[in-house]
Structures are given as structure tokens and as C-alpha cells.
Scaffold this active site. Structure first.
Site, PDB file in Angstrom:
ATOM      1  N   HIS A  83       8.856   3.321   1.480  1.00  0.00           N
ATOM      2  CA  HIS A  83       8.573   2.117   2.278  1.00  0.00           C
ATOM      3  C   HIS A  83       8.920   0.842   1.526  1.00  0.00           C
ATOM      4  CE1 HIS A  83       4.344   2.100   0.526  1.00  0.00           C
ATOM      5  NE2 HIS A  83       4.515   0.813   0.627  1.00  0.00           N
ATOM      6  N   ASP A 219       6.717   9.741  -0.032  1.00  0.00           N
ATOM      7  CA  ASP A 219       7.055   8.318   0.079  1.00  0.00           C
ATOM      8  C   ASP A 219       7.788   7.811  -1.176  1.00  0.00           C
ATOM      9  OD1 ASP A 219       7.164   5.654   0.720  1.00  0.00           O
ATOM     10  OD2 ASP A 219       5.063   5.481   1.300  1.00  0.00           O
ATOM     11  N   SER A 645       2.249  -0.372  -4.531  1.00  0.00           N
ATOM     12  CA  SER A 645       3.120   0.666  -4.000  1.00  0.00           C
ATOM     13  C   SER A 645       4.301   0.855  -4.928  1.00  0.00           C
ATOM     14  CB  SER A 645       3.623   0.284  -2.616  1.00  0.00           C
ATOM     15  OG  SER A 645       2.658   0.637  -1.686  1.00  0.00           O
TER      16      SER A 645
HETATM   17  N1  ARG Z   1      -0.424   1.471   3.806  1.00  0.00           N
HETATM   18  C1  ARG Z   1       0.622   1.466   2.845  1.00  0.00           C
HETATM   19  C2  ARG Z   1       0.802   0.054   2.236  1.00  0.00           C
HETATM   20  O1  ARG Z   1       0.010  -0.819   2.551  1.00  0.00           O
HETATM   21  C3  ARG Z   1       1.901   2.006   3.381  1.00  0.00           C
HETATM   22  C4  ARG Z   1       2.584   1.145   4.381  1.00  0.00           C
HETATM   23  C5  ARG Z   1       3.904   1.664   4.881  1.00  0.00           C
HETATM   24  N2  ARG Z   1       3.758   2.641   5.920  1.00  0.00           N
HETATM   25  C6  ARG Z   1       3.558   2.368   7.252  1.00  0.00           C
HETATM   26  N3  ARG Z   1       3.381   3.342   8.076  1.00  0.00           N
HETATM   27  N4  ARG Z   1       3.563   1.150   7.732  1.00  0.00           N
HETATM   28  O2  ARG Z   1       1.850  -0.440   1.950  1.00  0.00           O
HETATM   29  N1  ASP Z   2       0.603   0.606   0.541  1.00  0.00           N
HETATM   30  C1  ASP Z   2       0.292  -0.501  -0.344  1.00  0.00           C
HETATM   31  C2  ASP Z   2       1.557  -1.168  -0.916  1.00  0.00           C
HETATM   32  O1  ASP Z   2       2.584  -1.203  -0.304  1.00  0.00           O
HETATM   33  C3  ASP Z   2      -0.612  -0.050  -1.425  1.00  0.00           C
HETATM   34  C4  ASP Z   2      -2.040  -0.209  -1.024  1.00  0.00           C
HETATM   35  O2  ASP Z   2      -2.349  -1.174  -0.303  1.00  0.00           O
HETATM   36  O3  ASP Z   2      -2.849   0.608  -1.458  1.00  0.00           O
HETATM   37  O4  ASP Z   2       1.526  -1.806  -1.934  1.00  0.00           O
END
Ligand code: ARG
Ligand code: ASP
Length: 715
Positions: A83, A219, A645
Site C-alpha cells: 500500500h 502487504d 507502514s
Molecule cells: N490500515 C492500514 C494503514 O493505515 C492499511 C491501509 C491500506 N489498506 C487499505 N485497505 N486502505 O495504512
Molecule cells: N497502516 C498504517 C500506515 O500506513 C500503519 C498503522 O496505522 O498502524 O502507516
């Protein structure tokens, strides 16, 4: 028996109390090294951060501003999340080369793909410059002027403090303005895409599984840093060569067990761990619910269209994911803060705080901080709500209003800076709009507009609601705007923006869409923003003094870490499952088996590539499998946030074992209140990453570059 109970209690407190926190790498020696060793770490603080020798920090750059990456070969190969590389992968994709769907692998260095504008930044050294930044500040009385002086000092120091020609200086505040650190950095600008799995692996589970454990997402993506002949940063050039890092991570495929030590290094973006109870109350009961309501409505509309129309699905996929990410996070955060009684915990902390203030005889200095907070947060409530609603509705989720706001700014630029600036901005605006309209569908946005204006009229604090919206019918207004406004298509807006400034401004002010955003923005900037800023400034000052008092009045042993601010941090803890709900226990590991359990053929979130199914069926896991199973993800008590991330997760010896990418649903509140009971970070197991690279993609060229540590052979 009694002794045993005491001993158990002691062990429990040891394990549970000493977790959480995002620590400054250059200060680990004094602050954390002992604790880390007690938790099982086998390396020294000096091996993590050193300015004399190569150390782990030399292998952890910030990735493209918002994520983290780690160097995994002596040829500048880096690993980050799928991502985090998503935009780059998408940019290289076309109908003929759909790398999002099929994945991408460079089997030779010549095949690696350059990415315009992409950068990675290494930290060279960190220095405390607090005294220099605060020079001349104490003598100033007004808060606004203090802030100005600090900014002035920072900007002068940034220019004058010593560094090499190819390096950058930046100064960041820690502990809410109580400490300032200088970061000397090097930014590499030729970053090429090396590999990415198909989305059905890299984004497996998509939004349904986002922020959720148990997780089965691979990921990850890989890039390579290129440098000039002297190994220094350089813009893209065919002559550039792979970067030779000062350090790169060996990868351990020995596997981890529950309770093993682990640490994560990276660039966490923002946390607010020291907010007073009044602020947390406002977030839980007022601000989060409002933002969630707005996004909920926008997402429902978009989802309805996306499910029926494949073209719309493609147009809105990335926007939807972005909006859904924080929508879902705020829901989890709100629930978690309530369930863990974060407000109550803060209130108790505040009661103790006041006692300490009294004991120390510091009433005159710190005695009124909490009542100041109470008053400030009371005063700011409606303004803060209006601000969040304006931002979410007009600037983030209704596309035509977000676009309209750009025209609004164009008008302001003309008013403040004149014709030439107007022309420049107009031209960049028109050029940039092609991308916007490519993914814009007026039918979708009309429905979003109708829903969100409905919320705006209902929820916006009445005293601030612009008269334009009195008695307005959202459906009628939406219909009117989307049939008459020139903002609806690229061709029409180009016409609207043609001519001299006078003509353009006259015409946009007649536009039905523009009138809506202008009423909202004028109202906001006149009736909300000035007072919000005024109270907010008081809160910033109060928070700074509160933080100072907390630091001063806490015992030496207290673990007080600075809030995240996108600078390099170290967090550590243990591999551990958790109890999300009564009667439920989550294990800390997932396996490829779980992918097959979730598999829905043809589904856009849960489809599985045929090759992966074959590998699963033949159990062809090579050296990466463990007891006949393929490990996939794991969780631990590392305290992470957005920006972490792509961060490396390391074992007790500092070897790479995981790649951080998310947190668990019940623990997303960790940005405000970290609880070791339920806050967990989620990592892809490096064994799964290598299995995909090696067995799925057949990219042995990459495996050969890495230094892989395998389990010792049993004799
Ligand atoms: N929750 C994770 C973060 O905050 C992954 C986000 C990317 N994935 C998604 N389905 N939007 O970045
Ligand atoms: N998914 C988040 C990021 O892209 C990481 C988190 O918020 O735990 O940095």
C-alpha cells in the site's frame, strides 16, 4: 503460595507495564537499553544508533514522505508495503501491463522502473538543539510572538548548522515544544520499482480486512535506491548505480514464538498520548462521531455505484480506500477509547497530577493547567466541530466542493497578489485538472453532495450556519448544482477559466456550484477559523506547560515518550496474542491456510491467484515453511501508528523478521491511549515475503542478493 502469587504479580507487572512508547533512537542508551535487554534484546543501543559506526538506523529510511522502508541487500534493495508502493505500481500499470492485477517483477536490474518524484530519506545524525531554538524566547510575553521567534530561530539554524552539501537539516519539536532536535538527513531521488505481488496477495482482504486481525495480507513491495558514482543522492539518470548502503538487514527465517522480543523502527506520523480528559471526551463524543457520520454517508453512496458499474469501481477504488481507511480507524478508535475507559484513566491521572503539583509546591506554576484545559476545550467545542465538518464535507469528501475550493483560493490569490499570480495559479490548476476529471463521476458526486449537505445543514452549529443554507433542500440544491454548474466537466471548467482575471472571477461567481462552496468557505473563514485559532493557540501553550510539568513531576523511572512527529523512532515489545472480547482469544500467528479459508473465487477482495493455490495444495514452501505450514502474519505489542507502514520488525538480534503494515481493530485507539492489553501491531512474516518472491514469482535474482539466516541444522 503467597510468595508465588507475589512473584507472579511481579512478573505480570514487569511484562505488562513496560510496553508502549515510540522512543528516540539517539537516546535509547540512557532511557531504554536496560528495559529492552530485560525484555530479551541481545544487541546494544549503540548497535541501533551510532554516529561513528554503521548501525541499524542506517538501514531504515523514510519512504516517499509517508511510509517507512528497510534496506535488505548491499545493492540498495529496499522493502516496504504494497500500500506504500501502490501509487507507483498503479502509475506503471496500463491495460496491457496491469501490474496491480498481475504483479510486477524485475528479473534483471535493467527492467526496474523509475518513479518520478519518489524519494527515500536516511537519518545521518540527531542532535539536541533546544537551547539554540529557545534563544531569546523567554523574554517575549505574547504566545503568538513566542511562536514567531521560535520559527525564526528554527529557520536560521536550519540554514546555518553544519552539514555536507548533499545533506539536509531539519529541526523538529518533541514533547509539545519542550525539546528540539536537529536531524541531518540524506535524500535519494532515483528509486526504482523492483517487485510487487498481485493485489490479490498484496491487498488481500482489502477494506473488509483492513485494521483487522486475523489477517492474511502479503502487504509488501520492493524498490531499489540508485545513487551517483560517488554513492551520493542524484536525480534519475541511466548512469546511476545501485546504492551501497552503510548497513542492510540480514533476514532471519528461524521463526518467532509468542513472547519473543521484537522491535520496530520507523517514522510514526502523529500521536496525542498526553491530551487531557476534556480533549479525549471531545474526540470520543463529538468529533469522531461527526467525521464518521460524514464518511459513512459518502462511502455508502460510492459503494452503491461501484458495485453496479465496473468503470466506476476502477475510478473510485483508490479514493474509496483512502476515505475508508480513516473512517474505519475512527470507529475502532472510538470504541476502544470507550471500552478501555480512557477518559476515566485520564481523569485519574489528572487527579494524581494535581496532588503532585501540590506536594511540589508548584500551584502557582501548574495549579491552573487543568482548569484552563477545561475552559479551553469547552470554549472550542463548537468551533472544532464546525471545523471538522467543513473539512470533511467541503474539502475531503464532496469532490465538486473540493474542486470549487480551489477556485475560491484562486479568487483569494487574485485579491491578495494580483493578476500575475492569478495567471500562474490558473494555469497550474487547469493542467492538474485532467487527472481529477479522469476519475470523476458527476452522478456519484451529486448523490454524495446531497447526503453531505444534508448532514452539514443538520449538524453544523446553528450560530455559524451561513444564511445561504437556511431552508435549503439538499436534494433540490444538488440537482440545481449538477445540472447548471460548469464545474461538472473538464470542457466546461476550461471555458469557465478562460479570459482575463476580471472575466473569470465574474463568471465563477455566477456559477451555481461555486456559490455553494463560497458560502461555506466565507462563513467558515469569518465565523469559525479566527476564534478556533485563538483558542487553539491557548491550548497549544497549555499543553506545552502541562507536558513540562509531567516531565518535571514524574519519577525518573517513568516512561514518558514524546508523541510521534514523523521522525525516526524505536518501539519494542513482545510477540503476543490478545483477548478482543469476552470469551475470545486471538493467537498471534496466521498461516496460508487462512487465505484458503477466506478465498472467494472472483471476489474483488478475497480472490486468490491460481499459482498460490497450487503452491498451497502441493505444500511447496521450500525453506520458508514451518512444520508443514506457511507462516503469514503475526502481531506484537509494538506501539506504532500511521507512517510506520513498511517498518522493519526485528528480533532480539536485530535481524529482520517482519514487515509492519497495520494495527488491530480493538487497539487503533493507541494514537491517544496505548493499552498493552489490546494494542497490537500487525506484521507480514518475512518468510511469507520470501516465499512469494522465490516460489510464487520465481525472482531468485532477488533472493540471491539477500543475507538469509536459516535455523541451525540439528545434529
Ligand atoms: N490500515 C492500514 C494503514 O493505515 C492499511 C491501509 C491500506 N489498506 C487499505 N485497505 N486502505 O495504512
Ligand atoms: N497502516 C498504517 C500506515 O500506513 C500503519 C498503522 O496505522 O498502524 O502507516
Amino acid at each position: 503460595m503467597k510468595f508465588l502469587r507475589l512473584l507472579l504479580l511481579f512478573v505480570f507487572v514487569q511484562v505488562n507495564a513496560q510496553q508502549g512508547g515510540m522512543w528516540i533512537p539517539s537516546l535509547l542508551k540512557g532511557m531504554n537499553e536496560n528495559e529492552m535487554k530485560n525484555l530479551g534484546m541481545k544487541i546494544t543501543a549503540e548497535q541501533i544508533y551510532s554516529i561513528n559506526k554503521s548501525s541499524l538506523k542506517d538501514a531504515v529510511p523514510q519512504f516517499d514522505g509517508g511510509c517507512t522502508a528497510e534496506v535488505i541487500s548491499d545493492k540498495g534493495l529496499i522493502l516496504t508495503n504494497h500500500h506504500c508502493g501502490f501509487d507507483a505500481i498503479q502509475n506503471h500499470s496500463s491495460v496491457d501491463h496491469d501490474y496491480l492485477t498481475n504483479g510486477f517483477w524485475a528479473y534483471k536490474m535493467e527492467d526496474e522502473l523509475p518513479n518520478k518524484g519518489m524519494v527515500v530519506t536516511f537519518v545521518i545524525r540527531i542532535e539536541d538543539v533546544t537551547t539554540k531554538v529557545m534563544e531569546g524566547v523567554a523574554a517575549i510575553s505574547a504566545e503568538v510572538d513566542k511562536q514567531k521567534k521560535i520559527q525564526e530561530n528554527i529557520s536560521n539554524l536550519t540554514k546555518t548548522l553544519p552539514k555536507e552539501a548533499w545533506q539536509e537539516n531539519s529541526i523538529r519539536t518533541f514533547y509539545d515544544g519542550n525539546q528540539y532536535l536537529l536531524f541531518v538527513t540524506e535524500t535519494y531521488k532515483d528509486i526504482r520499482l523492483v517487485g510487487a505481488p498481485p493485489s490479490s496477495i498484496g491487498k488481500f482482504g482489502s477494506d473488509t480486512d483492513n485494521w483487522v486481525w486475523p489477517r492474511h495480507t502479503g502487504d509488501f513491495s520492493m524498490f531499489r535506491i540508485y545513487a551517483d558514482k560517488n554513492n551520493r543522492p542524484a536525480e534519475y539518470s541511466a548512469d546511476n548505480v545501485p546504492y551501497k548502503p552503510k548497513y542492510f538487514f540480514p533476514i532471519s527465517i528461524k521463526g518467532v514464538k509468542e513472547n519473543d522480543f521484537t522491535m520496530v523502527m520507523g517514522y510514526p506520523g502523529r500521536t496525542q498520548e498526553y491530551l487531557p480528559s476534556y480533549a479525549v471526551d471531545q474526540i470520543v463524543n463529538t468529533l469522531n462521531p461527526a467525521k464518521i457520520e460524514v464518511r459513512d454517508a459518502a462511502l455508502k453512496v460510492q459503494d452503491g455505484f461501484m458495485r453496479k458499474d465496473n468503470a466506476i469501481k476502477i475510478q473510485y477504488a483508490s479514493k474509496y480506500a483512502g476515505v475508508a481507511n480513516y473512517w474505519k480507524k475512527w470507529i475502532g478508535e472510538t470504541k476502544g477509547l470507550k471500552k478501555s475507559n480512557a477518559i476515566g484513566v485520564k481523569q485519574k491521572f489528572e487527579k494524581d497530577f494535581l496532588e503532585k503539583v501540590n506536594k511540589a509546591g508548584k500551584q502557582s506554576e501548574y495549579g491552573s493547567l487543568l482548569s484552563d484545559f477545561e475552559k479551553n476545550y469547552n470554549d472550542i467545542k463548537d468551533y472544532a466541530l464546525a471545523r471538522d465538518l467543513f473539512t470533511e464535507i467541503a474539502l475531503r469528501n464532496t469532490e465538486i466542493l473540493t474542486l470549487g475550493y480551489k477556485l475560491y483560493q484562486l479568487e483569494q490569490i487574485y485579491n491578495n497578489k494580483g493578476e500575475q499570480s492569478f495567471n500562474d495559479r490558473r494555469n497550474t490548476l487547469i493542467n492538474g485538472l485532467g487527472d481529477f476529471y479522469k476519475d470523476f463521476n458527476p452522478a456519484v458526486d451529486q448523490k454524495v453532495f446531497e447526503q453531505l449537505i444534508g448532514i452539514y445543514v443538520k449538524r453544523y452549529p446553528k450560530p455559524f450556519l451561513p444564511s445561504f443554507f437556511e431552508n435549503v433542500n439538499p436534494e433540490v440544491l444538488a440537482n440545481d448544482v449538477f445540472t447548471k454548474s460548469q464545474l461538472v466537466t473538464y470542457d466546461k471548467i476550461k471555458v469557465l477559466l478562460t479570459g482575463d482575471s476580471k472575466t473569470v472571477l465574474e463568471n465563477i461567481n455566477k456559477d451555481n456550484g461555486f456559490k455553494v462552496i463560497k458560502a461555506m468557505a466565507d462563513g467558515y473563514l469569518k465565523n469559525v477559523a479566527p476564534r478556533y485559532d485563538e483558542i487553539n493557540l491557548k491550548n497549544i501553550a497549555t499543553q506545552r506547560t502541562y507536558m513540562k510539568a509531567i516531565l518535571e513531576l514524574s519519577p525518573k523511572s517513568a516512561r514518558i515518550f514524546p508523541d510521534a512527529n514523523s521522525t525516526l523512532r524505536v518501539t519494542y515489545g513482545k510477540v503476543k496474542g490478545y483477548k478482543p472480547n469476552d470469551g475470545v482469544i486471538y493467537e498471534p500467528f496466521t498461516y496460508l491456510d487462512g487465505v484458503m479459508e477466506k478465498y472467494i473465487p472472483g471476489d474483488y477482495e478475497f480472490d486468490v491467484p491460481k499459482k498460490l493455490i497450487d503452491l498451497y495444495n502441493t505444500k511447496d514452501y521450500g525453506m520458508y515453511g514451518s512444520n508443514g505450514k506457511m507462516p503469514l502474519a503475526f502481531i506484537a505489542t509494538n506501539h506504532t501508528t500511521g507512517g510506520n507502514s513498511g517498518s522493519p520488525a526485528l528480533d532480539a538480534n536485530g535481524n529482520l523478521i517482519g514487515l509492519n503494515f497495520d494495527r488491530v481493530w480493538e487497539g487503533t485507539m493507541s494514537d491517544i491511549y496505548y493499552s498493552p492489553e489490546i494494542c497490537r501491531n500487525i506484521m507480514v512474516d518475512l518468510r511469507y515475503v520470501l516465499f512469494i518472491v522465490d516460489k510464487f514469482a520465481g525472482a531468485q535474482n532477488l533472493i540471491k542478493e539477500m543475507k538469509i539466516i536459516t535455523a541451525e541444522k540439528k545434529k
